[in-house]
Design an enzyme around this catalytic site. Structure first.
Site, PDB file in Angstrom:
ATOM      1  N   HIS A 146      -1.119   7.365  -7.473  1.00 36.75           N
ATOM      2  CA  HIS A 146      -0.977   8.172  -6.268  1.00 36.75           C
ATOM      3  C   HIS A 146       0.037   9.390  -6.251  1.00 36.75           C
ATOM      4  CE1 HIS A 146       0.787   9.536  -2.228  1.00 36.75           C
ATOM      5  NE2 HIS A 146      -0.351   9.323  -1.983  1.00 36.75           N
ATOM      6  N   HIS A 184      -5.448  -0.014   1.336  1.00 38.21           N
ATOM      7  CA  HIS A 184      -4.889   1.232   1.101  1.00 38.21           C
ATOM      8  C   HIS A 184      -4.225   1.113  -0.264  1.00 38.21           C
ATOM      9  CE1 HIS A 184      -1.405   4.414   1.710  1.00 38.21           C
ATOM     10  NE2 HIS A 184      -2.690   4.924   1.549  1.00 38.21           N
TER      11      HIS A 184
END
Length: 274
Positions: free
Chosen positions: A71, A29
């Site tokens: 992100h 991730h």
């Protein structure tokens, strides 16, 4: 704190060592983001060394059109952007040029050892993984300023790398995902051969699953809404299921036991034991 977390994660070793070879794909991730600053070269490279099956990244676009791996919709949390550009009215990725973003420190927030780590481009991510065993799961940013244009840009970028795409698809080392169905459809229309996944924080209804199964390849829900009936139904409809973000040892064991196809985790070494 990191040592304590890893000590706890080691409890999962017995059930996951064998599963790493035959069970769920290990998806890092934002790279190995439990041990290095997320979405940086350090996190990507560490995930490769830990033999993650895939790295998961987040695709956004700069003001001058460069696709970057970042992100958050704004950059205050993980960079020194407020110090470097104190007079700017906002700090969205799309408000800055690539040359401006390359100056940012994206590592010091995590640990002093990573001071000077930079934001990296999608091109750089691909260069770092394309000759390794580690594949790519690219998330199209849901930040509202982009509409569906990042999906189109990512499709165009991958179209410009036919050798990489051809090899990655043959090895099942490439997929794209999105929380936004419109983005996913746009990408799928442009690049139908590349597997497309739908992210969901909630449990999808059966009607939604049936509709998505007509064109999507993956359903990627939050692990807390995932159970055996959902996994079985997704598989029955011919799709894969990757769950996020699974870090706690008990949750890793549970998800692996359900037969999910991939586990998205901040600590890929928990499953790969590297």
């Amino acid at each position: 704190m990191v040592v304590a977390v890893l000590s706890g994660l080691a409890l999962a070793a017995t059930s996951t060592t064998a599963h790493a070879a035959t069970g769920p794909d290990v998806i890092a991730h934002r790279g190995s983001s439990g041990m290095a600053p997320e979405n940086t070269a350090a996190a990507i490279d560490l995930a490769v060394r830990q033999r993650a099956d895939h790295v998961e990244i987040d695709v956004q676009r700069t003001k001058d059109g460069k696709l970057v791996n970042f992100h958050d919709c704004t950059m205050e949390r993980t960079t020194d952007i407020e110090d470097l550009y104190p007079d700017r009215p906002g700090y969205r990725v799309s408000d800055f040029t690539w040359n401006e973003l390359r100056r940012l420190d994206a590592g010091s927030w995590f640990h002093d050892d990573y001071a000077g780590e930079r934001i990296i481009s999608v091109d750089d991510v691909i260069r770092r993984i394309q000759h390794t065993r580690t594949g790519l799961l690219a998330e199209i940013s849901p930040c509202s300023q982009y509409g569906t244009t990042v999906a189109t840009d990512l499709a165009d970028t991958l179209r410009g790398k036919p050798g990489y795409v051809r090899t990655a698809l043959a090895r099942k080392q490439l997929a794209v995902q999105s929380f936004q169905t419109d983005d996913a459809r746009t990408f799928h229309t442009a690049q139908p051969d590349i597997p497309i996944g739908i992210l969901d924080a909630d449990r999808p209804t059966d009607a939604e699953l049936v509709g998505l199964s007509r064109w999507a390849d993956q359903i990627n829900p939050q692990h807390t809404v995932t159970d055996q009936p959902l996994v079985d139904r997704v598989h029955q409809l011919g799709m894969d299921i990757n769950v996020w973000t699974v870090d706690e040892p008990g949750a890793i064991r549970t998800m692996a036991g359900l037969g999910v196809d991939g586990i998205i985790t901040d600590y890929p070494q928990t499953l790969t034991q590297r």
